[in-house]
Design a protein around this motif. Structure first.
Motif, short mmCIF file in Angstrom:
data_model
loop_
_atom_site.label_atom_id
_atom_site.label_comp_id
_atom_site.label_asym_id
_atom_site.label_seq_id
_atom_site.Cartn_x
_atom_site.Cartn_y
_atom_site.Cartn_z
N VAL A 194 0.94 -1.24 -0.06
CA VAL A 194 -0.11 -0.02 -0.01
C VAL A 194 1.11 1.29 0.12
O VAL A 194 0.58 2.25 -0.79
CB VAL A 194 -0.89 0.03 1.17
N LEU A 224 0.96 4.24 -2.71
CA LEU A 224 0.55 5.64 -2.29
C LEU A 224 1.61 6.42 -2.56
O LEU A 224 1.45 7.81 -2.95
CB LEU A 224 0.32 5.62 -0.93
N SER A 225 2.76 5.85 -2.92
CA SER A 225 4.10 6.75 -3.19
C SER A 225 4.35 7.22 -4.64
O SER A 225 5.01 8.03 -5.11
CB SER A 225 5.32 6.34 -2.62
N TYR A 258 -9.43 11.38 -7.21
CA TYR A 258 -8.41 10.42 -6.65
C TYR A 258 -8.65 10.68 -4.90
O TYR A 258 -8.64 9.78 -4.34
CB TYR A 258 -7.24 10.80 -7.06
N LEU A 269 -9.55 8.34 -2.01
CA LEU A 269 -8.76 8.11 -0.91
C LEU A 269 -9.62 8.41 0.46
O LEU A 269 -9.39 7.56 1.65
CB LEU A 269 -7.53 8.85 -0.74
N ALA A 328 1.52 9.58 3.53
CA ALA A 328 1.19 8.47 2.84
C ALA A 328 1.82 7.31 3.72
O ALA A 328 1.00 6.13 3.99
CB ALA A 328 2.30 7.98 1.52
N SER A 336 -0.86 4.21 4.93
CA SER A 336 -0.62 3.02 4.50
C SER A 336 -0.99 2.16 5.77
O SER A 336 -1.47 1.00 5.52
CB SER A 336 0.60 2.94 4.11
N PHE A 349 -7.71 0.80 -5.86
CA PHE A 349 -6.69 1.67 -5.28
C PHE A 349 -5.39 1.72 -6.07
O PHE A 349 -4.82 2.66 -6.19
CB PHE A 349 -6.43 1.16 -3.78
N ASN A 395 -3.59 4.79 -8.13
CA ASN A 395 -2.08 5.31 -8.09
C ASN A 395 -1.35 5.18 -9.28
O ASN A 395 -0.43 6.06 -9.68
CB ASN A 395 -1.64 4.80 -7.02
#
Length: 332
Positions: free
Chosen positions: A98, A102-103, A233, A237, A292, A296, A319, A323
């Motif tokens: 995750v 997210l990065s 986006y 989230l 993040a 996460s 998800f 990303n």
């Protein structure tokens, strides 16, 4: 089925992330131009002591590789911390997965080697260190050590100095009764800077120029421009955040008081980092990595404990896809 595979097979997760990292490295190196970030344009204590640190930005391939390795290491270490303190049941690498996804939006703009990212494992180590002291009954020097480490790390990432406030929150949340440890935080924070100023003075360094470099932290953000796609986006989230928070609150009330305290600390880290990125203009997209990290934890907890039905499978797939799509759109 995809969610179950990642939950039950750590080896597959690692191989998948290594393959994805190789693809990411190729795309960033061969498709992105260099845009100097705030940590390349301004001096920090580390750059005063070691001017050659600037040269690493000239090697794009090495810089991108180091950035990706730091993301992988931070995700792996954070995943192990959560497992050790029973914040996430079982042994899997969902949190690492995750965090990596997210990065991905952070890689849409290459700004050289990230010294902010370099200090993220340091912050995680300090959090781990302070978690360990929570059950200690006698006086502990851990808070002095934590503040000292954060202070040294702020030489290459000076907005990390804001996280002294986070250490104070950790102290009041986990210890609170030992006033001497409260004093230790001040001493730990100030000693490295006193040594730096003494070194600059003895070597005829420009102390005033160094202090002026901190002026960028006083420039506050007034507005943030967001595209329609990015707003959608963030909406997704936010939905996952609400869903994960609801599940976590229902489950953590059944756990030990200390475990609940750990969870509150991590969610406070998320809120604190979010406020910093929103207010302080100079932090830029580097601060997104600090948001993040605790995020996460929440998403990782949800995807680890949820049922593997078609709805949760779809959420997990969307998800990852959303990303990846943000990163892919930056190449067009």
């Amino acid at each position: 089925m995809l969610l179950k595979v990642f939950r039950d097979n750590q080896g597959f997760t690692i191989l998948f992330l290594l393959l994805l990292s190789a693809i990411l490295w190729s795309l960033v190196v061969f498709n992105k131009s260099y845009e100097p970030g705030i940590f390349t344009l301004y001096n920090t204590g580390g750059f005063f002591l070691f001017p050659s640190l600037h040269s690493i930005h000239q090697n794009v391939s090495l810089s991108v590789m180091l950035n990706i390795l730091l993301v992988l290491f931070s995700g792996y270490y954070f995943s192990r911390v959560l497992t050790r303190y029973l914040l996430i049941p079982g042994r899997n690498l969902i949190t690492m997965l995750v965090f990596f996804f997210l990065s991905l939006p952070w890689f849409t703009r290459y700004s050289g080697f990230s010294y902010a990212l370099l200090t993220l494992p340091v912050l995680l180590f300090v959090t781990d260190l302070l978690f360990k002291s929570a059950e200690k009954k006698t006086l502990s020097f851990t808070y002095f050590n934590g503040a000292l480490i954060i202070s040294i790390a702020s030489f290459v990432n000076y907005f990390l100095a804001f996280y002294f406030l986070f250490i104070f929150f950790l102290y009041f949340r986990l210890r609170g009764g030992h006033w001497r440890e409260f004093v230790f935080i001040f001493f730990g924070a100030i000693i490295p800077y006193l040594m730096l100023f003494a070194l600059l003075y003895l070597t005829d360094g420009n102390v005033k120029a160094y202090m002026n470099s901190y002026g960028v932290l006083t420039k506050f953000r007034t507005t943030i421009e967001l595209t329609t796609w990015f707003i959608s986006y963030l909406g997704f989230l936010s939905f996952l955040f609400i869903l994960g928070s609801w599940k976590a609150m229902n489950q953590y009330v059944k756990m030990k008081i200390l475990t609940r305290k750990y969870a509150v600390v991590l969610l406070t880290l998320f809120g604190f980092s979010l406020v910093l990125v929103w207010l302080v203009k100079s932090i830029g997209n580097q601060g997104f990595l600090f948001i993040a990290t605790p995020l996460s934890f929440l998403f990782g907890y949800y995807f680890t404990t949820c049922r593997t039905n078609i709805v949760n499978q779809a959420l997990f797939f969307i998800f990852m896809l959303s990303n990846a799509a943000i990163f892919a759109s930056s190449l067009l």
